[in-house]
Scaffold this motif. Structure first.
Motif, PDB file in Angstrom:
ATOM      1  N   MET A 106       0.867  -0.970  -0.082  1.00 34.45           N
ATOM      2  CA  MET A 106      -0.112   0.010   0.019  1.00 34.45           C
ATOM      3  C   MET A 106       0.977   1.321  -0.128  1.00 34.45           C
ATOM      4  O   MET A 106       0.661   2.105  -0.842  1.00 34.45           O
ATOM      5  CB  MET A 106      -1.001  -0.142   1.169  1.00 34.45           C
ATOM      6  CG  MET A 106      -1.555   1.254   1.424  1.00 34.45           C
ATOM      7  SD  MET A 106      -1.962   1.387   3.315  1.00 34.45           S
ATOM      8  CE  MET A 106      -3.013   0.030   3.695  1.00 34.45           C
ATOM      9  N   PHE A 107       2.122   1.260   0.800  1.00 32.98           N
ATOM     10  CA  PHE A 107       2.924   2.387   0.971  1.00 32.98           C
ATOM     11  C   PHE A 107       3.538   2.924  -0.317  1.00 32.98           C
ATOM     12  O   PHE A 107       3.803   3.759  -0.744  1.00 32.98           O
ATOM     13  CB  PHE A 107       3.722   2.140   2.049  1.00 32.98           C
ATOM     14  CG  PHE A 107       4.806   3.021   2.625  1.00 32.98           C
ATOM     15  CD1 PHE A 107       4.357   4.443   3.024  1.00 32.98           C
ATOM     16  CD2 PHE A 107       6.058   3.332   2.064  1.00 32.98           C
ATOM     17  CE1 PHE A 107       4.972   5.526   3.443  1.00 32.98           C
ATOM     18  CE2 PHE A 107       6.863   4.196   2.598  1.00 32.98           C
ATOM     19  CZ  PHE A 107       6.293   5.540   3.042  1.00 32.98           C
ATOM     20  N   SER A 108       3.955   1.695  -1.025  1.00 36.21           N
ATOM     21  CA  SER A 108       4.738   1.789  -2.205  1.00 36.21           C
ATOM     22  C   SER A 108       3.853   2.163  -3.282  1.00 36.21           C
ATOM     23  O   SER A 108       4.098   3.023  -3.927  1.00 36.21           O
ATOM     24  CB  SER A 108       5.367   0.290  -2.457  1.00 36.21           C
ATOM     25  OG  SER A 108       5.784   0.480  -3.838  1.00 36.21           O
ATOM     26  N   LYS A 109       2.491   1.720  -3.476  1.00 35.07           N
ATOM     27  CA  LYS A 109       1.702   2.132  -4.517  1.00 35.07           C
ATOM     28  C   LYS A 109       1.163   3.764  -4.081  1.00 35.07           C
ATOM     29  O   LYS A 109       1.165   4.378  -5.276  1.00 35.07           O
ATOM     30  CB  LYS A 109       0.320   1.288  -4.319  1.00 35.07           C
ATOM     31  CG  LYS A 109      -0.644   1.731  -5.331  1.00 35.07           C
ATOM     32  CD  LYS A 109      -1.726   0.992  -5.139  1.00 35.07           C
ATOM     33  CE  LYS A 109      -3.056   1.111  -6.218  1.00 35.07           C
ATOM     34  NZ  LYS A 109      -4.526   0.364  -5.863  1.00 35.07           N
ATOM     35  N   ALA A 110       1.079   4.054  -2.845  1.00 33.01           N
ATOM     36  CA  ALA A 110       0.874   5.695  -2.733  1.00 33.01           C
ATOM     37  C   ALA A 110       2.008   6.334  -3.141  1.00 33.01           C
ATOM     38  O   ALA A 110       1.780   7.414  -3.656  1.00 33.01           O
ATOM     39  CB  ALA A 110       0.483   5.898  -1.058  1.00 33.01           C
ATOM     40  N   LEU A 111       3.159   6.012  -2.874  1.00 33.59           N
ATOM     41  CA  LEU A 111       4.518   6.658  -3.023  1.00 33.59           C
ATOM     42  C   LEU A 111       4.533   6.622  -4.704  1.00 33.59           C
ATOM     43  O   LEU A 111       4.733   7.976  -5.320  1.00 33.59           O
ATOM     44  CB  LEU A 111       5.721   5.853  -2.734  1.00 33.59           C
ATOM     45  CG  LEU A 111       6.036   6.282  -1.470  1.00 33.59           C
ATOM     46  CD1 LEU A 111       7.176   5.395  -0.615  1.00 33.59           C
ATOM     47  CD2 LEU A 111       6.331   7.795  -0.563  1.00 33.59           C
ATOM     48  N   ARG A 112       4.444   5.734  -5.377  1.00 37.70           N
ATOM     49  CA  ARG A 112       4.511   5.694  -6.781  1.00 37.70           C
ATOM     50  C   ARG A 112       3.512   6.802  -7.554  1.00 37.70           C
ATOM     51  O   ARG A 112       3.848   7.555  -8.328  1.00 37.70           O
ATOM     52  CB  ARG A 112       4.229   4.097  -7.362  1.00 37.70           C
ATOM     53  CG  ARG A 112       5.527   3.484  -7.272  1.00 37.70           C
ATOM     54  CD  ARG A 112       5.289   2.079  -8.141  1.00 37.70           C
ATOM     55  NE  ARG A 112       3.834   1.486  -7.893  1.00 37.70           N
ATOM     56  CZ  ARG A 112       3.649   0.449  -7.185  1.00 37.70           C
ATOM     57  NH1 ARG A 112       4.694   0.215  -6.409  1.00 37.70           N
ATOM     58  NH2 ARG A 112       2.598  -0.127  -7.049  1.00 37.70           N
ATOM     59  N   ALA A 113       2.198   6.529  -6.935  1.00 33.28           N
ATOM     60  CA  ALA A 113       1.214   7.668  -7.409  1.00 33.28           C
ATOM     61  C   ALA A 113       1.674   9.042  -7.221  1.00 33.28           C
ATOM     62  O   ALA A 113       1.437  10.018  -7.867  1.00 33.28           O
ATOM     63  CB  ALA A 113      -0.137   7.381  -6.819  1.00 33.28           C
ATOM     64  N   THR A 114       2.145   9.291  -6.113  1.00 35.91           N
ATOM     65  CA  THR A 114       2.590  10.754  -5.431  1.00 35.91           C
ATOM     66  C   THR A 114       3.702  11.034  -6.441  1.00 35.91           C
ATOM     67  O   THR A 114       3.709  12.351  -7.055  1.00 35.91           O
ATOM     68  CB  THR A 114       3.167  10.704  -4.111  1.00 35.91           C
ATOM     69  OG1 THR A 114       2.140  10.013  -3.262  1.00 35.91           O
ATOM     70  CG2 THR A 114       3.414  12.034  -3.613  1.00 35.91           C
ATOM     71  N   ILE A 115       4.538  10.297  -6.751  1.00 36.89           N
ATOM     72  CA  ILE A 115       5.940  10.777  -7.528  1.00 36.89           C
ATOM     73  C   ILE A 115       5.277  11.143  -8.940  1.00 36.89           C
ATOM     74  O   ILE A 115       5.824  12.100  -9.534  1.00 36.89           O
ATOM     75  CB  ILE A 115       6.850   9.744  -7.540  1.00 36.89           C
ATOM     76  CG1 ILE A 115       7.524   9.282  -6.236  1.00 36.89           C
ATOM     77  CG2 ILE A 115       7.924   9.798  -8.701  1.00 36.89           C
ATOM     78  CD1 ILE A 115       8.401   8.090  -6.182  1.00 36.89           C
ATOM     79  N   ALA A 116       4.244  10.231  -9.549  1.00 31.22           N
ATOM     80  CA  ALA A 116       3.794  10.561 -10.872  1.00 31.22           C
ATOM     81  C   ALA A 116       3.092  11.739 -10.851  1.00 31.22           C
ATOM     82  O   ALA A 116       3.422  12.645 -11.759  1.00 31.22           O
ATOM     83  CB  ALA A 116       3.097   9.514 -11.260  1.00 31.22           C
ATOM     84  N   SER A 117       2.291  12.002  -9.988  1.00 27.02           N
ATOM     85  CA  SER A 117       1.580  13.363  -9.853  1.00 27.02           C
ATOM     86  C   SER A 117       2.265  14.612  -9.501  1.00 27.02           C
ATOM     87  O   SER A 117       2.074  15.531 -10.262  1.00 27.02           O
ATOM     88  CB  SER A 117       0.586  13.434  -8.884  1.00 27.02           C
ATOM     89  OG  SER A 117      -0.404  12.057  -8.770  1.00 27.02           O
ATOM     90  N   THR A 118       3.297  14.285  -8.748  1.00 29.13           N
ATOM     91  CA  THR A 118       4.274  15.383  -8.333  1.00 29.13           C
ATOM     92  C   THR A 118       5.030  15.915  -9.851  1.00 29.13           C
ATOM     93  O   THR A 118       5.456  17.079 -10.081  1.00 29.13           O
ATOM     94  CB  THR A 118       5.307  15.041  -7.199  1.00 29.13           C
ATOM     95  OG1 THR A 118       4.601  14.957  -6.195  1.00 29.13           O
ATOM     96  CG2 THR A 118       6.245  16.370  -7.311  1.00 29.13           C
ATOM     97  N   GLY A 119       5.548  14.990 -10.458  1.00 28.54           N
ATOM     98  CA  GLY A 119       6.227  14.900 -11.734  1.00 28.54           C
ATOM     99  C   GLY A 119       5.545  15.836 -12.504  1.00 28.54           C
ATOM    100  O   GLY A 119       6.029  16.611 -13.509  1.00 28.54           O
TER     101      GLY A 119
END
Length: 432
Positions: A268-281
């Motif tokens: 779950m943590f990894s999925k949220a981080l990946r989504a965050t990185i994609a959105s931030t980029g």
């Protein structure tokens, strides 16, 4: 004063054509700006300068944390506790679950700052509970999609962070300015729910009356989920946290809370981080290209031309009405952040000419483009809610459109009554 460059029609034509060809808007802005540089023999150093300045802005530090909170809250699933608590207290009233829906969105807005995070996460729970209670599913979807628009208004708000960056105003003042409009939005929606129920005979049965024991137990269970908004509101209003610290505290709270209630896992943590990185980029790329495009708009003189054309009307009420209509129209077709970035130079110029603070103009702009999330032809919040709940877009649209009435009333108050946005920042000393 910068003279108007008639070639601006060529640059904007290029930009529009690229958008119609479904080229990402950040690339379209960069290509139009590149065309301007080549035609006017400007230095390409401007690309590096504007891009570097956007990445180095302190306000932007808050973005990744707030984006992470929105992603992680939906993964953890704490939002169900918020809605259950409100159902216990309001479910037995006429349209009680619809009112609980709006209030839950207001509470969730205090953590996520994103309309689509609200619609896609909390919205699923709300529509399911309302449908099981016998509510008209299309009306349930409409209430959920419309109330999701409160997310970008009640702090913390990603859109307010972007506006503060573009206008170089206080992010804290923008956050404080959003509380009262957000509350007015919620109240107006709940009033409209009552009107719609009585005039259209919408199926909204009462649920059973919960005992006081059940109500207090549900409230006790929801306290961890309520803790996040309470900490952030207290931190923002007292000045204990900067906006960047606010996002970090919210992110830490969410993670620690997930661990405490045993809902945390690395997937779950990894999925949220990946989504965050994609959105931030995506957001950072959009802001960087937007700064170059803004330079094109200012340098070409179009800000002066548009401002003079509107000010020639010599009627403040009419000017603001036309400006709001333009922003509402753009919101039907273009994303919120894209409009903010593209229109910022013109909007700031108009704010100065009309004697408006950048704070009031910022809230008005964000509210305008937020209304676009439920406005056809795209209505992304409605689309996300329908997709998440298995609803029919066309069937729910007839009820969703009606919520433009309370939203428009809120917009007019924000546009014409400065105290609605400026009272709290002035009271707390962030706006002089």
């Amino acid at each position: 004063m910068t003279s108007f460059d008639p070639m601006i029609l060529l640059y904007f034509g290029t930009f529009v054509v690229l958008i119609l060809l479904q080229i990402p808007i950040s690339y379209a802005m960069l290509f139009a700006s590149l065309e301007y540089l080549v035609v006017n023999h400007e230095s390409f150093i401007i690309f590096a300068q504007k891009t570097a300045n956007s990445f180095a802005d302190f306000n932007m530090l808050a973005l990744p944390a707030f984006l992470f909170v929105g992603c992680f809250m939906n993964e953890v699933g704490l939002t169900d506790r918020l809605f259950l608590m409100l159902e216990c207290w309001l479910g037995h009233l006429p349209g009680g679950l619809a009112h609980a829906n709006v209030l839950a969105s207001m509470l969730f807005a205090g953590m996520s700052g994103s309309a689509l995070a609200d619609a896609g996460g909390l919205g699923t729970i709300e529509v399911k509970a309302m449908s099981e209670a016998g509510y008209d599913k299309n009306f349930s979807i409409a209430v959920t999609a419309a109330s999701a628009g409160i997310g970008p208004i009640i702090p913390p708000s990603i859109n307010f962070v972007i506006w503060a960056f573009l206008s170089q105003t206080s992010t804290m003042a923008m956050f404080e300015a959003g509380y009262l409009p957000g509350a007015i939005m919620g109240i107006c929606m709940m009033v409209w729910i009552v009107i719609a129920m009585k005039t259209q005979n919408i199926k909204c049965p009462k649920s059973r009356r919960y005992t006081w024991r059940e109500r207090f137990f549900a409230t006790w269970k929801s306290l961890p989920a309520l803790g996040g908004p309470i900490i952030l509101i207290a931190g923002i209003t007292t000045g204990v946290f900067t906006p960047a610290e606010c996002g970090t505290v919210a992110a830490m709270y969410c993670v620690l809370l997930a661990i405490a209630i045993r809902r945390f896992n690395w997937a779950m943590f990894s999925k949220a981080l990946r989504a965050t990185i994609a959105s931030t980029g995506m957001v950072m790329c959009l802001c960087a290209s937007g700064m170059v495009f803004n330079w094109l708009i200012v340098t070409s003189g179009i800000t002066t031309v548009v401002t003079n054309a509107l000010m020639a009307l010599n009627n403040r009420i009419l000017i603001l009405l036309l400006l709001n209509c333009l922003l509402l129209f753009m919101g039907c077709f273009i994303g919120a952040m894209q409009i903010e970035i593209m229109m910022a130079p013109i909007l700031m110029n108009l704010a100065t000419a009309l004697g408006m603070s950048y704070i009031q103009m910022g809230v008005m702009v964000v509210l305008n483009i937020t209304i676009g999330i439920i406005t056809p032809p795209f209505a992304p919040a409605l689309f996300v809610t329908c997709k998440a709940t298995g609803g029919n877009f066309e069937s729910a649209l007839k009820y969703t459109i009606q919520f433009l009435i309370p939203l428009f009333i809120t917009l007019m108050l924000v546009a014409y009554v400065p105290q609605v946005t400026e009272f709290l920042p002035r009271l707390l000393g962030t706006l002089k």
